[in-house]
Design an enzyme around this catalytic site. Structure first.
Site, mmCIF file in Angstrom:
data_model
loop_
_atom_site.group_PDB
_atom_site.id
_atom_site.type_symbol
_atom_site.label_atom_id
_atom_site.label_comp_id
_atom_site.label_asym_id
_atom_site.label_seq_id
_atom_site.Cartn_x
_atom_site.Cartn_y
_atom_site.Cartn_z
ATOM 1 N N HIS A 1 -73.407 -45.305 -22.603
ATOM 2 C CA HIS A 1 -73.258 -46.589 -21.896
ATOM 3 C C HIS A 1 -72.653 -46.315 -20.516
ATOM 4 O O HIS A 1 -71.789 -45.435 -20.372
ATOM 5 C CB HIS A 1 -72.364 -47.527 -22.710
ATOM 6 C CG HIS A 1 -72.368 -48.920 -22.169
ATOM 7 N ND1 HIS A 1 -71.650 -49.282 -21.054
ATOM 8 C CD2 HIS A 1 -73.047 -50.030 -22.553
ATOM 9 C CE1 HIS A 1 -71.878 -50.566 -20.783
ATOM 10 N NE2 HIS A 1 -72.728 -51.036 -21.686
ATOM 11 N N ASN B 1 -73.130 -55.702 -28.188
ATOM 12 C CA ASN B 1 -72.082 -54.750 -27.805
ATOM 13 C C ASN B 1 -70.849 -55.563 -27.416
ATOM 14 O O ASN B 1 -70.786 -56.107 -26.325
ATOM 15 C CB ASN B 1 -72.593 -53.914 -26.618
ATOM 16 C CG ASN B 1 -71.516 -53.007 -26.038
ATOM 17 O OD1 ASN B 1 -70.453 -52.823 -26.635
ATOM 18 N ND2 ASN B 1 -71.787 -52.435 -24.868
ATOM 19 N N GLU C 1 -80.391 -50.225 -19.088
ATOM 20 C CA GLU C 1 -79.339 -51.134 -18.656
ATOM 21 C C GLU C 1 -79.024 -50.886 -17.179
ATOM 22 O O GLU C 1 -78.176 -50.027 -16.864
ATOM 23 C CB GLU C 1 -78.076 -50.905 -19.483
ATOM 24 C CG GLU C 1 -78.249 -51.228 -20.948
ATOM 25 C CD GLU C 1 -76.948 -51.730 -21.554
ATOM 26 O OE1 GLU C 1 -76.963 -52.817 -22.126
ATOM 27 O OE2 GLU C 1 -75.924 -51.052 -21.416
ATOM 28 N N GLY D 1 -72.898 -57.467 -16.933
ATOM 29 C CA GLY D 1 -71.722 -58.329 -16.776
ATOM 30 C C GLY D 1 -71.664 -59.052 -15.442
ATOM 31 O O GLY D 1 -70.629 -59.607 -15.090
ATOM 32 N N LYS E 1 -67.983 -54.561 -26.718
ATOM 33 C CA LYS E 1 -67.050 -53.829 -25.845
ATOM 34 C C LYS E 1 -65.631 -53.993 -26.419
ATOM 35 O O LYS E 1 -65.498 -54.063 -27.634
ATOM 36 C CB LYS E 1 -67.180 -54.306 -24.401
ATOM 37 C CG LYS E 1 -68.661 -54.314 -23.958
ATOM 38 C CD LYS E 1 -68.877 -54.518 -22.512
ATOM 39 C CE LYS E 1 -70.387 -54.491 -22.241
ATOM 40 N NZ LYS E 1 -70.711 -54.615 -20.837
ATOM 41 N N SER F 1 -76.895 -58.807 -18.696
ATOM 42 C CA SER F 1 -76.847 -60.265 -18.534
ATOM 43 C C SER F 1 -77.951 -61.006 -19.289
ATOM 44 O O SER F 1 -78.479 -62.004 -18.786
ATOM 45 C CB SER F 1 -76.846 -60.639 -17.043
ATOM 46 O OG SER F 1 -75.702 -60.118 -16.410
ATOM 47 N N GLU G 1 -70.469 -47.769 -18.843
ATOM 48 C CA GLU G 1 -69.011 -47.878 -18.753
ATOM 49 C C GLU G 1 -68.344 -46.594 -19.246
ATOM 50 O O GLU G 1 -67.303 -46.190 -18.740
ATOM 51 C CB GLU G 1 -68.526 -49.107 -19.550
ATOM 52 C CG GLU G 1 -68.869 -50.389 -18.805
ATOM 53 C CD GLU G 1 -69.018 -51.615 -19.678
ATOM 54 O OE1 GLU G 1 -68.585 -51.618 -20.832
ATOM 55 O OE2 GLU G 1 -69.612 -52.594 -19.177
HETATM 56 P P1 PGA Z 1 -73.866 -57.844 -20.498
HETATM 57 O O1 PGA Z 1 -73.600 -56.335 -20.982
HETATM 58 O O2 PGA Z 1 -74.866 -58.460 -21.449
HETATM 59 O O3 PGA Z 1 -72.526 -58.516 -20.553
HETATM 60 O O4 PGA Z 1 -74.409 -57.764 -19.102
HETATM 61 C C1 PGA Z 1 -74.631 -55.532 -21.502
HETATM 62 C C2 PGA Z 1 -74.083 -54.186 -21.891
HETATM 63 O O5 PGA Z 1 -73.212 -53.648 -21.192
HETATM 64 O O6 PGA Z 1 -74.511 -53.612 -22.924
#
Ligand code: PGA
Length: 248
Positions: free
Chosen positions: A92, A13, A164, A170, A15, A209, A94
């Site tokens: 997601h 992903n 998640e 992140g 983003k 992460s 976000e």
């Molecule tokens: P990350 O994000 O691997 O940077 O923690 C995962 C995601 O939001 O799908």
């Protein structure tokens, strides 16, 4: 549309990151490896979807809950399908946080994606507060049940789930393999109450992460069928080692 069989999936992903040159860097990196044991999915921003060849499967990061019409800035499920996407990330955290996507909106989007022949990667996950407050399982069940009420359990045969935990996205703070396994097992058991065959077959990815250095341990857990990778998917070397860590 894919009938899922728990062949591992590693989905990147991006983003709102990346650029044209990352498309070719990543494709070059992956082209020389035998990755036939898994499905490698890249979910770049919309403008880059058309730039990928056939080294990877393509996914979008979001789509509209509408079919067409006066929705400036939106992209429909059928447009994604025509552009070569087989997957779409939905729900997601976000999008839930920044764009007020409720469980009900996510459920409608899942329904539209399925109707267009896309495989939704349905994201669920809790904040640290919810986990610390002892409401983890009830919260996750609610996120899943909203979708189940909209589409029915049988449609889960065409869905990929992604767990998640928001506190791990992140942040560099990964869930431990045991924490991931505990939740993945819960999700599978929750679905099994409605349909045990679908629960056994559904792919449940872990996201939060994941890096080359921790992927193998996470993916070795019984109910972890691959990963949804944010930051590390922008680094072709690291992303490749995550793909190679997926169970054979
Ligand atoms: P990350 O994000 O691997 O940077 O923690 C995962 C995601 O939001 O799908």
């Amino acid at each position: 549309m894919q009938i899922l069989s728990r062949r591992p999936i590693v989905a990147g992903n991006w983003k709102m990151n990346g650029n044209k040159s990352l498309v070719s860097l990543l494709e070059d990196k992956l082209a020389h490896e035998d990755l036939s044991h898994l499905d490698v999915v890249i979910c770049p921003p919309f403008p880059y979807l058309g730039l990928f060849g056939d080294t990877v499967s393509l996914g979008a990061q979001n789509m509209s809950m509408h079919d067409s019409g006066a929705h400036t800035g939106e992209v429909s499920a059928s447009m994604l399908q025509e552009t070569g996407c087989s997957y779409v990330i939905l729900g997601h955290s976000e999008r839930r946080a920044d764009h007020a996507e409720t469980n009900e909106i996510v459920a409608l989007k899942v329904e539209k994606a399925l109707a267009a022949g896309l495989t939704p990667i349905l994201c669920v996950g809790e904040t640290e507060e919810i986990r610390d407050g002892g409401n983890l399982f009830a919260f996750l069940a609610e996120q899943i049940d909203a979708v189940e009420q909209q589409i029915g359990i049988l449609q889960f045969a065409h869905i990929v789930l992604a767990y998640e935990p928001i506190w791990a996205i992140g942040t560099g703070k990964t869930a431990s393999p045991e924490q991931a396994q505990e939740v993945h097992q819960f999700l599978r058991e929750h679905l099994a109450k409605k349909n045990s065959d679908i629960a056994t077959k559904i792919n449940i990815l872990y996201g939060g992460s994941v890096k080359g250095s921790n992927a193998k341990e996470l993916f070795s857990q019984q109910d972890v069928d691959g990963g949804l990778i944010g930051g590390a998917s922008l680094n072709p070397e690291d992303f490749l080692s995550i793909c190679l860590a997926a169970k054979q």
